[in-house]
Design an enzyme around this catalytic site. Structure first.
Site, PDB file in Angstrom:
ATOM      1  N   GLU A  19       0.884  -1.180   0.000  1.00  0.00           N
ATOM      2  CA  GLU A  19       0.000   0.000   0.000  1.00  0.00           C
ATOM      3  C   GLU A  19       0.910   1.216   0.000  1.00  0.00           C
ATOM      4  OE1 GLU A  19      -3.080  -0.048  -0.431  1.00  0.00           O
ATOM      5  OE2 GLU A  19      -3.712  -2.054   0.157  1.00  0.00           O
ATOM      6  N   CYS A  52      -2.582   8.794   2.859  1.00  0.00           N
ATOM      7  CA  CYS A  52      -2.144   8.299   1.545  1.00  0.00           C
ATOM      8  C   CYS A  52      -3.197   8.604   0.487  1.00  0.00           C
ATOM      9  CB  CYS A  52      -1.848   6.811   1.623  1.00  0.00           C
ATOM     10  SG  CYS A  52      -3.188   5.899   2.375  1.00  0.00           S
TER      11      CYS A  52
HETATM   12  P1  NAD Z   1       8.632   4.793   4.375  1.00  0.00           P
HETATM   13  O1  NAD Z   1       8.507   4.004   3.138  1.00  0.00           O
HETATM   14  O2  NAD Z   1       9.796   5.691   4.520  1.00  0.00           O
HETATM   15  O3  NAD Z   1       8.666   3.856   5.660  1.00  0.00           O
HETATM   16  C1  NAD Z   1       7.645   2.917   5.924  1.00  0.00           C
HETATM   17  C2  NAD Z   1       8.218   1.753   6.712  1.00  0.00           C
HETATM   18  O4  NAD Z   1       9.165   1.042   5.907  1.00  0.00           O
HETATM   19  C3  NAD Z   1       8.967   2.143   7.978  1.00  0.00           C
HETATM   20  O5  NAD Z   1       8.638   1.200   8.981  1.00  0.00           O
HETATM   21  C4  NAD Z   1      10.427   2.016   7.564  1.00  0.00           C
HETATM   22  O6  NAD Z   1      11.309   1.775   8.644  1.00  0.00           O
HETATM   23  C5  NAD Z   1      10.369   0.826   6.632  1.00  0.00           C
HETATM   24  N1  NAD Z   1      11.459   0.733   5.650  1.00  0.00           N
HETATM   25  C6  NAD Z   1      12.227   1.729   5.142  1.00  0.00           C
HETATM   26  N2  NAD Z   1      13.086   1.226   4.225  1.00  0.00           N
HETATM   27  C7  NAD Z   1      12.841  -0.116   4.152  1.00  0.00           C
HETATM   28  C8  NAD Z   1      13.375  -1.174   3.346  1.00  0.00           C
HETATM   29  N3  NAD Z   1      14.334  -0.969   2.449  1.00  0.00           N
HETATM   30  N4  NAD Z   1      12.862  -2.406   3.508  1.00  0.00           N
HETATM   31  C9  NAD Z   1      11.862  -2.639   4.396  1.00  0.00           C
HETATM   32  N5  NAD Z   1      11.333  -1.679   5.180  1.00  0.00           N
HETATM   33  C10 NAD Z   1      11.811  -0.424   5.054  1.00  0.00           C
HETATM   34  O7  NAD Z   1       7.250   5.582   4.472  1.00  0.00           O
HETATM   35  P2  NAD Z   1       6.817   6.678   5.552  1.00  0.00           P
HETATM   36  O8  NAD Z   1       7.567   7.927   5.260  1.00  0.00           O
HETATM   37  O9  NAD Z   1       6.883   6.076   6.900  1.00  0.00           O
HETATM   38  O10 NAD Z   1       5.272   6.881   5.193  1.00  0.00           O
HETATM   39  C11 NAD Z   1       4.770   7.819   4.294  1.00  0.00           C
HETATM   40  C12 NAD Z   1       4.345   7.155   3.007  1.00  0.00           C
HETATM   41  O11 NAD Z   1       3.425   6.088   3.282  1.00  0.00           O
HETATM   42  C13 NAD Z   1       3.599   8.072   2.072  1.00  0.00           C
HETATM   43  O12 NAD Z   1       4.093   7.897   0.762  1.00  0.00           O
HETATM   44  C14 NAD Z   1       2.158   7.594   2.144  1.00  0.00           C
HETATM   45  O13 NAD Z   1       1.384   7.875   1.012  1.00  0.00           O
HETATM   46  C15 NAD Z   1       2.358   6.142   2.346  1.00  0.00           C
HETATM   47  N6  NAD Z   1       1.141   5.545   2.927  1.00  0.00           N
HETATM   48  C16 NAD Z   1       0.372   4.735   2.143  1.00  0.00           C
HETATM   49  C17 NAD Z   1      -0.807   4.197   2.628  1.00  0.00           C
HETATM   50  C18 NAD Z   1      -1.674   3.302   1.786  1.00  0.00           C
HETATM   51  O14 NAD Z   1      -2.484   2.577   2.346  1.00  0.00           O
HETATM   52  N7  NAD Z   1      -1.548   3.307   0.477  1.00  0.00           N
HETATM   53  C19 NAD Z   1      -1.189   4.464   3.936  1.00  0.00           C
HETATM   54  C20 NAD Z   1      -0.386   5.280   4.724  1.00  0.00           C
HETATM   55  C21 NAD Z   1       0.789   5.809   4.189  1.00  0.00           C
END
Ligand code: NAD
Length: 477
Positions: free
Chosen positions: A250, A284
């Site tokens: 997501e 999101c």
């Molecule tokens: P992010 O991708 O930076 O981090 C999300 C999670 O992934 C964190 O727990 C982080 O530690 C982990 N992570 C980072 N690098 C990783 C890797 N290489 N492998 C595995 N895990 C890793 O996102 P964020 O800044 O925390 O969140 C904001 C983003 O989330 C926005 O783009 C938003 O649109 C999206 N979002 C999407 C939805 C949806 O349902 N589509 C819902 C909420 C947020």
């Protein structure tokens, strides 16, 4: 008046591994975005904690899947009851780490519990495709095994529970890794859950991005369910390919809303405003690009500014606050720089609200006009309390511009004429297209993105099936 004036010191929750609380050598300082101060330190789990958790989850997987579906659902309902009993404490942790007002934190938890209750009432279908004198063929749904659930910082508990509930109901065991910005309430949830779940069934590990990466390459994990950025989603798809993990992703959205020329600005302004700026714009599937007919723009901007003027920005623990701070410093910097760049390119801020000066990460509600599609504020997902509007001349042009994105999470059409709106809505490229609302989600409705907004869906039976594999049984007679 703040309820934190007489708040007892927060007791730092620990990791949950194999039914018990565990620690790690390192610590993560978690910042309250309303004060910019570290308010608690939690364990920074690494490879050895992950390995212990994965082995415990793997051991627990067979007995858990051997339980009946109603038995697993009963456990999920016990978890729901437990969370309800602890909702005040969990909501406070959520507000302290995420920034959202307490009422919204409670709302986030209550909403998540409604999804659990729905999953606890679903059936896992067995499809019989042949049953005659020669053969019986059944299509069964079996659990994947151990699920790695990795979440973002905007709705920490909702996102975690959205993954935990269907994974457990389907017969999997789970390891949750919350965002390092917002691990506290999720860790607490993991601790609480041990009172109602067998050891190893649900484990929570706080840690940084490296821990997330380690989850995606661990050979004993069968599926990754991820909510976060597009960039990380793509990295996970690559890293998890070595062990061919199942994926639900997501990712981000840059949702367009198209207002048709028959819409009544006063009637739709509040819906548009909260469609874009709830949770401080950190949604999101929030409305992020607003397409408005040229002749309607002045009235609509006036109506939006009137709604925005009522919004109180401040510390989410204070009474009367409608919107908290942005969750972290780098996100605040990004939003400020996108607005400044748009202004340099000719966009105009026509409304800027009041916000506390800091040291928290507050950003005023900001409404922008004369925006253009190529500005980064419009072309990228900005994820802050800013709503740019863009004018159009004919609907075909608006549809083409709304669809001109690699992302396709949500979209909306606003009109007094439902048939006309639906006709336009059907042309928009999005996982969900709303009419006269944005973004409404519910437990029986799948939620996911088209194009680069994701892979698979969450919620509904479709979401539950995402935590299963198909296994066919053929009996020769
Ligand atoms: P992010 O991708 O930076 O981090 C999300 C999670 O992934 C964190 O727990 C982080 O530690 C982990 N992570 C980072 N690098 C990783 C890797 N290489 N492998 C595995 N895990 C890793 O996102 P964020 O800044 O925390 O969140 C904001 C983003 O989330 C926005 O783009 C938003 O649109 C999206 N979002 C999407 C939805 C949806 O349902 N589509 C819902 C909420 C947020």
């Amino acid at each position: 008046m703040s309820i934190t004036d007489d708040l007892p010191a927060i007791v730092a929750p620990g990791l949950t591994i194999d039914g018990g609380t565990a620690s790690a050598p390192g610590r993560i300082g978690v910042i309250n975005p309303a004060t910019a101060q570290v308010f608690v330190r939690v364990p920074d789990a690494g490879g050895s904690e992950l390995d212990r958790a994965v082995h415990a989850a793997h051991r627990a997987a067979r007995p858990w899947r051997a339980r009946s579906l109603p038995d697993r659902q009963e456990h999920v309902l016990r978890l729901v009851a437990l969370v309800r009993d602890h909702i005040d404490g969990l909501a406070l942790l959520l507000t302290l780490e995420q920034g959202k007002p307490l009422a919204n934190a409670r709302g986030e938890i209550q909403s998540a519990l409604r999804y659990c209750e729905r999953y606890a009432a679903m059936q896992l279908p067995v499809e019989v495709v042949r049953d005659d004198a020669e053969e019986r063929i059944e299509i069964r749904r079996v659990p994947v095994g151990v699920v790695g659930a990795i979440t973002a910082w905007n709705y920490p508990l909702l996102l975690a529970i959205w993954k935990i509930a269907p994974a457990l109901v389907a017969g999997n065991t789970v390891i949750v890794k919350p965002s390092p910005y917002t691990p506290v309430a999720t860790l607490r949830l993991g601790e609480l859950a041990q009172a109602v779940l067998p050891p190893g069934v649900l484990q929570v590990l706080s840690g940084g991005d490296e821990l997330g990466r380690a989850i995606t390459v661990h050979p004993l994990i069968g599926k990754i369910s991820f909510t976060g950025s597009e960039r990380t989603g793509k990295a996970i798809m690559a890293s998890s390919s070595a062990t061919l993990k199942r994926l639900t992703l997501e990712l981000g959205g840059n949702d367009a809303g198209i207002v048709l020329d028959d819409a009544d600005p006063a009637a739709i302004a509040a819906g548009l405003y909260w469609g874009g700026l709830s949770n401080c714009g950190q949604v999101c599937a929030g409305l992020k690009r607003l397409y408005v007919p040229e002749q309607l723009a002045p009235q609509l901007e006036e109506a939006l500014a009137a709604v925005a003027a009522t919004v109180v920005v401040g510390d989410g623990t204070h009474d009367g606050v409608d919107m908290g701070p942005i969750q972290n410093q780098s996100q605040l910097d990004r939003v400020e720089s996108l607005v400044a760049a748009a202004q340099r390119q000719g966009a105009e801020v026509y409304f800027r609200g009041q916000a506390p000066a800091g040291p928290g990460y507050f950003h005023p509600v900001t409404l922008v006009r004369n925006a253009r599609d190529e500005m980064r504020l419009v072309a990228e997902e900005q994820f802050g309390p800013v709503l740019p509007d863009l004018t159009y001349r004919d609907v075909d042009e608006a549809v083409a511009r709304a669809n001109a994105s690699d992302l396709g999470l949500g979209a909306s059409v606003w009109s007094a004429d439902e048939d006309r709106a639906v006709e336009v809505a059907r042309r928009l490229e999005a996982g969900t297209t709303w009419v006269n609302q944005h973004p409404m989600l519910s437990p029986d409705t799948p939620f996911g993105g088209l194009k680069q907004s994701g892979l698979g869906v969450e919620s509904s039976l479709h979401g539950l099936l995402g935590y299963t594999d198909i296994s066919v049984l053929r009996v020769k007679r």
